[in-house]
Design a protein around this motif. Structure first.
Motif, PDB file in Angstrom:
ATOM      1  N   LEU A 258     -47.293 -13.190  21.097  1.00  0.00           N
ATOM      2  CA  LEU A 258     -46.032 -13.268  21.072  1.00  0.00           C
ATOM      3  C   LEU A 258     -45.691 -11.769  20.761  1.00  0.00           C
ATOM      4  CD1 LEU A 258     -45.560 -16.407  18.241  1.00  0.00           C
ATOM      5  CD2 LEU A 258     -43.826 -15.913  20.580  1.00  0.00           C
ATOM      6  N   SER A 259     -46.756 -10.768  20.485  1.00  0.00           N
ATOM      7  CA  SER A 259     -46.559  -9.380  20.577  1.00  0.00           C
ATOM      8  C   SER A 259     -46.535  -9.670  21.473  1.00  0.00           C
ATOM      9  CB  SER A 259     -47.165  -8.904  19.337  1.00  0.00           C
ATOM     10  OG  SER A 259     -46.662  -9.626  18.270  1.00  0.00           O
ATOM     11  N   ALA A 260     -47.787  -9.131  23.080  1.00  0.00           N
ATOM     12  CA  ALA A 260     -47.935  -9.242  23.781  1.00  0.00           C
ATOM     13  C   ALA A 260     -47.285  -8.775  24.864  1.00  0.00           C
ATOM     14  CB  ALA A 260     -48.599 -10.268  25.074  1.00  0.00           C
ATOM     15  N   GLY A 261     -45.439  -8.858  24.703  1.00  0.00           N
ATOM     16  CA  GLY A 261     -44.780  -8.870  26.121  1.00  0.00           C
ATOM     17  C   GLY A 261     -44.304  -7.310  24.750  1.00  0.00           C
ATOM     18  N   VAL A 262     -44.000  -7.345  23.667  1.00  0.00           N
ATOM     19  CA  VAL A 262     -44.099  -6.044  22.680  1.00  0.00           C
ATOM     20  C   VAL A 262     -44.453  -4.853  23.147  1.00  0.00           C
ATOM     21  CG1 VAL A 262     -42.728  -5.473  20.891  1.00  0.00           C
ATOM     22  CG2 VAL A 262     -42.340  -7.515  20.926  1.00  0.00           C
ATOM     23  N   HIS A 263     -45.793  -4.801  22.818  1.00  0.00           N
ATOM     24  CA  HIS A 263     -46.183  -3.828  23.043  1.00  0.00           C
ATOM     25  C   HIS A 263     -46.449  -3.395  24.610  1.00  0.00           C
ATOM     26  CE1 HIS A 263     -49.093  -5.593  19.829  1.00  0.00           C
ATOM     27  NE2 HIS A 263     -48.179  -5.256  19.672  1.00  0.00           N
ATOM     28  N   GLN A 264     -46.535  -4.638  25.810  1.00  0.00           N
ATOM     29  CA  GLN A 264     -46.083  -3.806  26.907  1.00  0.00           C
ATOM     30  C   GLN A 264     -44.455  -2.905  27.232  1.00  0.00           C
ATOM     31  OE1 GLN A 264     -45.454  -6.450  29.982  1.00  0.00           O
ATOM     32  NE2 GLN A 264     -46.245  -6.077  31.403  1.00  0.00           N
ATOM     33  N   LEU A 265     -43.419  -2.875  26.446  1.00  0.00           N
ATOM     34  CA  LEU A 265     -42.201  -3.084  26.712  1.00  0.00           C
ATOM     35  C   LEU A 265     -43.209  -1.237  25.618  1.00  0.00           C
ATOM     36  CD1 LEU A 265     -39.578  -2.448  26.916  1.00  0.00           C
ATOM     37  CD2 LEU A 265     -39.583  -3.688  24.693  1.00  0.00           C
ATOM     38  N   LEU A 266     -43.433  -1.181  24.831  1.00  0.00           N
ATOM     39  CA  LEU A 266     -43.696   0.120  23.984  1.00  0.00           C
ATOM     40  C   LEU A 266     -44.720   0.897  24.784  1.00  0.00           C
ATOM     41  CD1 LEU A 266     -44.788  -1.037  20.541  1.00  0.00           C
ATOM     42  CD2 LEU A 266     -42.366  -0.225  21.486  1.00  0.00           C
ATOM     43  N   ARG A 267     -45.261   0.313  25.728  1.00  0.00           N
ATOM     44  CA  ARG A 267     -46.244   1.257  26.139  1.00  0.00           C
ATOM     45  C   ARG A 267     -45.576   1.560  28.136  1.00  0.00           C
ATOM     46  NH1 ARG A 267     -50.051  -1.556  29.592  1.00  0.00           N
ATOM     47  NH2 ARG A 267     -51.242   0.740  30.209  1.00  0.00           N
ATOM     48  N   LEU A 268     -44.823   0.959  28.231  1.00  0.00           N
ATOM     49  CA  LEU A 268     -44.015   1.619  29.098  1.00  0.00           C
ATOM     50  C   LEU A 268     -42.573   2.160  29.455  1.00  0.00           C
ATOM     51  CD1 LEU A 268     -44.777  -1.705  31.783  1.00  0.00           C
ATOM     52  CD2 LEU A 268     -45.935   0.212  31.518  1.00  0.00           C
ATOM     53  N   GLU A 269     -41.822   2.068  28.416  1.00  0.00           N
ATOM     54  CA  GLU A 269     -40.616   2.240  27.882  1.00  0.00           C
ATOM     55  C   GLU A 269     -39.727   2.300  26.836  1.00  0.00           C
ATOM     56  OE1 GLU A 269     -38.073  -0.741  30.275  1.00  0.00           O
ATOM     57  OE2 GLU A 269     -39.674  -1.585  30.630  1.00  0.00           O
ATOM     58  N   GLY A 270     -40.129   1.630  26.051  1.00  0.00           N
ATOM     59  CA  GLY A 270     -39.339   1.544  24.964  1.00  0.00           C
ATOM     60  C   GLY A 270     -39.885   2.508  23.888  1.00  0.00           C
ATOM     61  N   GLN A 271     -39.194   2.679  22.630  1.00  0.00           N
ATOM     62  CA  GLN A 271     -40.467   3.407  21.865  1.00  0.00           C
ATOM     63  C   GLN A 271     -40.579   2.503  20.354  1.00  0.00           C
ATOM     64  OE1 GLN A 271     -38.495   7.734  21.035  1.00  0.00           O
ATOM     65  NE2 GLN A 271     -36.377   6.993  22.634  1.00  0.00           N
ATOM     66  N   LEU A 272     -40.825   2.929  19.736  1.00  0.00           N
ATOM     67  CA  LEU A 272     -41.984   1.988  18.439  1.00  0.00           C
ATOM     68  C   LEU A 272     -41.082   2.538  17.606  1.00  0.00           C
ATOM     69  CD1 LEU A 272     -45.540   1.447  17.380  1.00  0.00           C
ATOM     70  CD2 LEU A 272     -43.444   2.295  15.700  1.00  0.00           C
ATOM     71  N   VAL A 273     -40.429   1.203  16.393  1.00  0.00           N
ATOM     72  CA  VAL A 273     -39.748   1.377  15.719  1.00  0.00           C
ATOM     73  C   VAL A 273     -40.537   0.522  14.504  1.00  0.00           C
ATOM     74  CG1 VAL A 273     -37.762   2.465  16.399  1.00  0.00           C
ATOM     75  CG2 VAL A 273     -38.092  -0.046  15.970  1.00  0.00           C
ATOM     76  N   THR A 274     -40.408   0.855  12.986  1.00  0.00           N
ATOM     77  CA  THR A 274     -40.567   0.109  11.802  1.00  0.00           C
ATOM     78  C   THR A 274     -40.232  -0.611  11.047  1.00  0.00           C
ATOM     79  OG1 THR A 274     -41.633   1.582  10.815  1.00  0.00           O
ATOM     80  CG2 THR A 274     -43.520   0.690  12.284  1.00  0.00           C
TER      81      THR A 274
END
Length: 371
Positions: A258-274
């Motif tokens: 369920l986090s695989a898509g988010v991690h791919q997003l972060l690797r390619l184009e997204g910014q990490l937030v917590t």
């Protein structure tokens, strides 16, 4: 209003007609004289005309929504959010809105929080925390009112009395998903429900996908909380990126699908937030910075460098003379003695005669052997 009965959301051909001919001319061609507009086949034109002939009068749709405290918005209205115009030909024909607040003003400082429907407890916790935190800081939380992350984000905002907007893939008078009846009513009473589709319209798979472009365009940025590699939430994120909006993701366990898509997003184009502060730093005004993070401050952090060297040279369990300690620390004997007295006054070391040792509070924890 009539055209929301005839065309599907995001129909770029109809969007071009609207830009060239205007809504009244397009509706007249479809409902009355039958003059085929350019760019379409005879078969598709007849399909649109069939829909137009069978559609109820728009006055009836408006009356049904007004009875619920709603209204209809179209481009050019004072309440129309101008950022939706970034969609070009895929811009909504209009929006059915249920709720008292101004959609335009609420959308000015808004963030989309989207993610998996079958999310984990972690996803629910993160989404509700983001929803509440953003709402407390004056931001509108926008999502799709679906199960999982969407619902958690809405509930977080509602729990603190904040602003939230549910963008639906059905009519604003339709409860979907059925299990969210109470939540959708609360959003309509405390926030806003928004839909491109007319009253009574039911969702389809394609309408969910097309709904996501409105969520992306309406907001300053999109946060994805839990998403598989194939996920509608990632569609929203991609549309947000194409529109120049900020795309963010909350990381999860690397072992979770369920986090695989988010991690791919972060690797390619997204910014990490917590947390909400990190989201606002990315989408807010200049100077709205997240607090700088650091580990807990320890008493030894304020010691001078040579005092730290003396302290670190102390044996873990045994007593030692100042002279021997000076050799271990690489500091002059006189300075070593001065620092030892200072460390004693601060409770780091103890003394008896010529010998010094670590105070109990400063001693490292005992390590148990393995095996």
């Amino acid at each position: 209003m009539a055209l929301t009965r005839v065309t599907e959301p995001g129909d770029q051909l109809v969007g071009r007609w609207l830009a060239e001919y205007g809504a009244e001319e397009v509706a007249r061609a479809l409902r009355r004289d039958g003059t085929r507009l350019d760019g379409t086949t005879e078969q598709r034109w007849e399909g649109l005309r069939l829909r137009a002939r069978d559609a109820p009068e728009p006055e009836a749709d408006l009356a049904a929504v007004e009875q619920l405290g709603g209204r209809f918005l179209c481009p050019g209205d004072g309440e129309w959010p101008g950022q939706l115009d970034d969609l070009g030909g895929a811009r909504p024909v209009g929006l059915w809105v249920r709720g008292a607040p101004s959609l335009r003003f609420w959308a000015l400082r808004s963030v989309a929080v989207v993610g998996a429907r079958a999310c984990t407890d972690y996803g629910v916790h993160v989404a509700s925390t983001l929803g509440a935190g953003l709402a407390e800081r004056g931001w509108t939380v926008v999502s799709g009112a679906a199960y999982g992350v969407d619902g958690a984000a809405h509930r977080g905002a509602l729990a603190v009395g904040g602003a939230t907007v549910g963008v639906l893939a059905c009519g604003v008078d339709v409860t979907y998903p059925p299990g969210h009846g109470r939540l959708i009513r609360r959003i309509g009473e405390q926030g806003l429900l928004v839909a491109e589709l007319p009253p009574g319209a039911h969702p389809t798979r394609n309408r969910f996908v097309l709904r996501n472009r409105v969520i992306a365009a309406l907001t300053r940025g999109t946060v994805v909380v839990e998403a598989e590699l194939r996920s509608g939430s990632l569609v929203t994120a991609r549309r947000a990126r194409e529109l120049g909006r900020t795309v963010m993701g909350v990381p999860g366990a690397v072992t979770s699908g369920l986090s695989a898509g988010v991690h791919q997003l972060l690797r390619l184009e997204g910014q990490l937030v917590t947390d909400p502060d990190e989201v606002i730093e990315l989408v807010g005004r200049m100077g709205e910075l997240a607090p700088e993070r650091s580990g807990p401050a320890l008493p030894r952090d304020v010691l001078p460098p040579d005092a730290v060297r003396v302290l670190e040279a102390m044996p873990a369990r045994n007593a030692v003379t100042a002279q021997k300690l000076a050799r271990e620390a690489g500091t002059p004997s006189e300075l070593t003695l001065v620092r030892l007295h200072e460390l004693r006054s601060l409770g780091f070391v103890e003394r008896k005669g010529d010998h010094w040792w670590l105070a109990r509070a400063a001693q490292p924890a005992r390590r148990h052997p393995i095996g």
